[in-house]
Design an enzyme around this catalytic site. Structure first.
Site, short mmCIF file in Angstrom:
data_model
loop_
_atom_site.label_atom_id
_atom_site.label_comp_id
_atom_site.label_asym_id
_atom_site.label_seq_id
_atom_site.Cartn_x
_atom_site.Cartn_y
_atom_site.Cartn_z
N LYS A 89 14.29 -40.54 77.43
CA LYS A 89 13.39 -39.39 77.57
C LYS A 89 12.25 -39.65 78.54
O LYS A 89 11.81 -38.77 79.26
CB LYS A 89 12.82 -39.00 76.20
CG LYS A 89 13.82 -38.41 75.24
CD LYS A 89 13.17 -37.92 73.96
CE LYS A 89 12.59 -39.03 73.13
NZ LYS A 89 13.61 -39.99 72.63
N ASP A 144 15.90 -43.23 72.00
CA ASP A 144 16.23 -44.22 73.04
C ASP A 144 17.22 -43.68 74.07
O ASP A 144 17.97 -44.44 74.68
CB ASP A 144 16.79 -45.51 72.42
CG ASP A 144 15.91 -46.06 71.32
OD1 ASP A 144 14.71 -46.21 71.57
OD2 ASP A 144 16.43 -46.32 70.22
N GLN A 185 11.37 -40.15 69.31
CA GLN A 185 12.59 -40.43 68.55
C GLN A 185 13.72 -39.47 68.97
O GLN A 185 13.79 -39.08 70.12
CB GLN A 185 12.32 -40.34 67.04
CG GLN A 185 11.47 -41.47 66.49
CD GLN A 185 10.00 -41.13 66.42
OE1 GLN A 185 9.60 -39.99 66.28
NE2 GLN A 185 9.16 -42.13 66.52
N GLY A 213 8.86 -45.35 71.68
CA GLY A 213 8.63 -46.08 72.92
C GLY A 213 9.29 -45.41 74.10
O GLY A 213 10.46 -45.02 74.02
N HIS A 214 8.54 -45.22 75.18
CA HIS A 214 9.09 -44.66 76.41
C HIS A 214 8.85 -45.65 77.54
O HIS A 214 7.73 -46.10 77.74
CB HIS A 214 8.41 -43.32 76.74
CG HIS A 214 8.74 -42.24 75.78
ND1 HIS A 214 7.99 -41.08 75.67
CD2 HIS A 214 9.72 -42.11 74.87
CE1 HIS A 214 8.51 -40.29 74.75
NE2 HIS A 214 9.56 -40.92 74.25
#
Length: 429
Positions: free
Chosen positions: A16, A13, A222, A40-41
């Site tokens: 990225k 988080d 991650q 998640g991005h």
């Protein structure tokens, strides 16, 4: 022409998605090399927000080839759904723009069910219940169904039997009905024609592209502190998240990596269970950081625990991932604090240490030793050059560099891709 690996240097988080998108403009190929759709991005481009879980961030930028490597575990239905969602937003994903490794492992419905059972027990570790861990277990147990198996349906029978010999025993032990082999076969036969057009011998394709001089951007999911070997075990993900996994998870050798960029938040956050020495979740500092930084998981929506920057942890991941430079994100969230604290060491059982111990109980007992740095009142938000930064903010950045033993290559001051200050271009190493 350098090939660049992007990894998170904390617990994920770190931002990225934005950095990979920013770098992808210079890349020809963007490769995901580990994890699954538990990552998640969030990308913000020209005011539009894109939320990606499985697909590489390069899919939203035209003219780039996106690749999912063999180190990723793939839920085929989640893949189809994510492609459909992007198409609703005007992003077309085709077999010409997305290639998937034939030897990547599949996540099946029974994997999700197993993980949900575990997370609803007293042994929960805070996973997303999306089946990632059980799929990796099957991979190392040599009983997984792989992407290439979808291309040869007549041979699936013995493979499904081998898989269910393990899973049905677990299901019986948890009071669940067994899964019929025909049910698994029917699901795979239904999904196969929808995803097989994307299949490729990725290691060969990437090797050829590299020899042609194409620039490759490797995108991790991650963060390094969630690495199955080097993270805060057992509160970790199920794969290796450090930079060296880019080679293993794509099929290219380590000599294909020229530069490692570590994405580093200007403070620290964590989702889920596990040790977090600088956690400020239960006081005003943590609340303020969470509200300003909009710290909620892209995939789960869970509120992230927030705390001061931990230089000990980042210095450690700089070494375990071989990070050459960091992209420092969310500096603007620290605007307005009278003072800012930075963890520079730990107190463990009465003695000072300069690393996070590997043991679970020792990690839980580690107490942060703080250094206090004066804050700044002028805004850093949306700054695009050093000249626009307050002097005290620059001092903070320089102190971070000293403490982690690594230079800042990029500085991010908002979610917008243009609000980025470049000190060193990783592709021009």
């Amino acid at each position: 022409m350098a090939n660049v690996v992007v990894v998170g240097s904390q617990w994920g988080d770190e931002g990225k998605g934005k950095i990979v998108d920013w770098l992808s403009e210079q890349a020809d190929i963007v490769v995901r090399f580990q994890g699954g759709h538990n990552a998640g991005h969030t990308l913000v481009i020209d005011g539009a927000t894109y939320k990606l879980s499985l697909l590489p961030s390069g899919v939203v930028r035209g003219g780039k080839l996106s690749v999912i490597g063999n180190g990723v575990v793939i839920d085929p239905q989640a893949l189809i759904d994510e492609i459909a969602q992007l198409e609703k937003q005007g992003v077309k994903v085709t077999p010409e723009t997305l290639r998937i490794a034939e030897n990547a492992v599949l996540i099946l419905p029974l994997h999700r069910e197993l993980e949900a059972i575990r997370e609803n027990s007293s042994a929960r570790i805070g996973t997303t219940k999306r089946g990632i861990g059980p799929a990796y277990e099957d991979k190392v147990g040599r009983r997984a169904i792989r992407f290439m198996d979808l291309a040869d349906l007549p041979t699936l029978g013995p493979k499904i039997d081998r898989l269910l010999a393990h899973h049905n025993a677990l299901r019986r032990g948890n009071g669940l009905a067994e899964v019929a082999a025909q049910t698994v076969y029917d699901y795979l036969a239904m999904i196969a024609p929808k995803v097989l057009p994307y299949m490729d011998s990725v290691w060969q394709m990437l090797d050829g592209k590299r020899r042609e001089g194409k620039r490759i951007l490797f995108e991790g999911a991650q963060g390094a502190l969630l690495d199955i070997d080097h993270g805060t075990y057992p509160y970790v993900t199920s794969s290796n998240t450090v930079a060296s996994q880019a080679a293993t998870g794509s099929g290219l050798g380590p000599n294909a990596i020229d530069y490692v960029l570590g994405i580093t938040k200007a403070y620290t956050t964590r989702v889920g269970e596990g040790p977090f020495p600088t956690d400020q979740m239960h006081n005003e500092i943590g609340k303020t950081l969470g509200e300003r930084g909009r710290e909620f998981g892209t995939v789960t929506g869970r509120a992230r625990r927030c705390g001061w920057f931990d230089a000990v942890l980042v210095r450690q991941t700089v070494r375990t991932s071989g990070i050459d430079g960091i992209a420092l994100t969310k500096l603007d969230i620290l605007d307005g604090f009278d003072e800012i604290k930075v963890c520079v060491g730990y107190l463990l059982d009465g003695r000072e240490i300069d690393y996070l111990p590997a043991g679970e109980q020792a990690q839980a007992r580690a107490e942060p030793i703080y250094e206090t740095i004066a804050g700044w009142k002028e805004p850093t938000a949306c700054a695009r050059s050093w000249a626009q930064l307050p002097a005290q903010a620059i001092k903070y950045v320089r102190r971070v560099e000293e403490l982690i033993g690594c230079p800042v290559a990029l500085l991010s001051t908002s979610p917008e891709r243009e609000d980025t200050i470049l000190m060193k271009n990783p592709f021009e190493t």
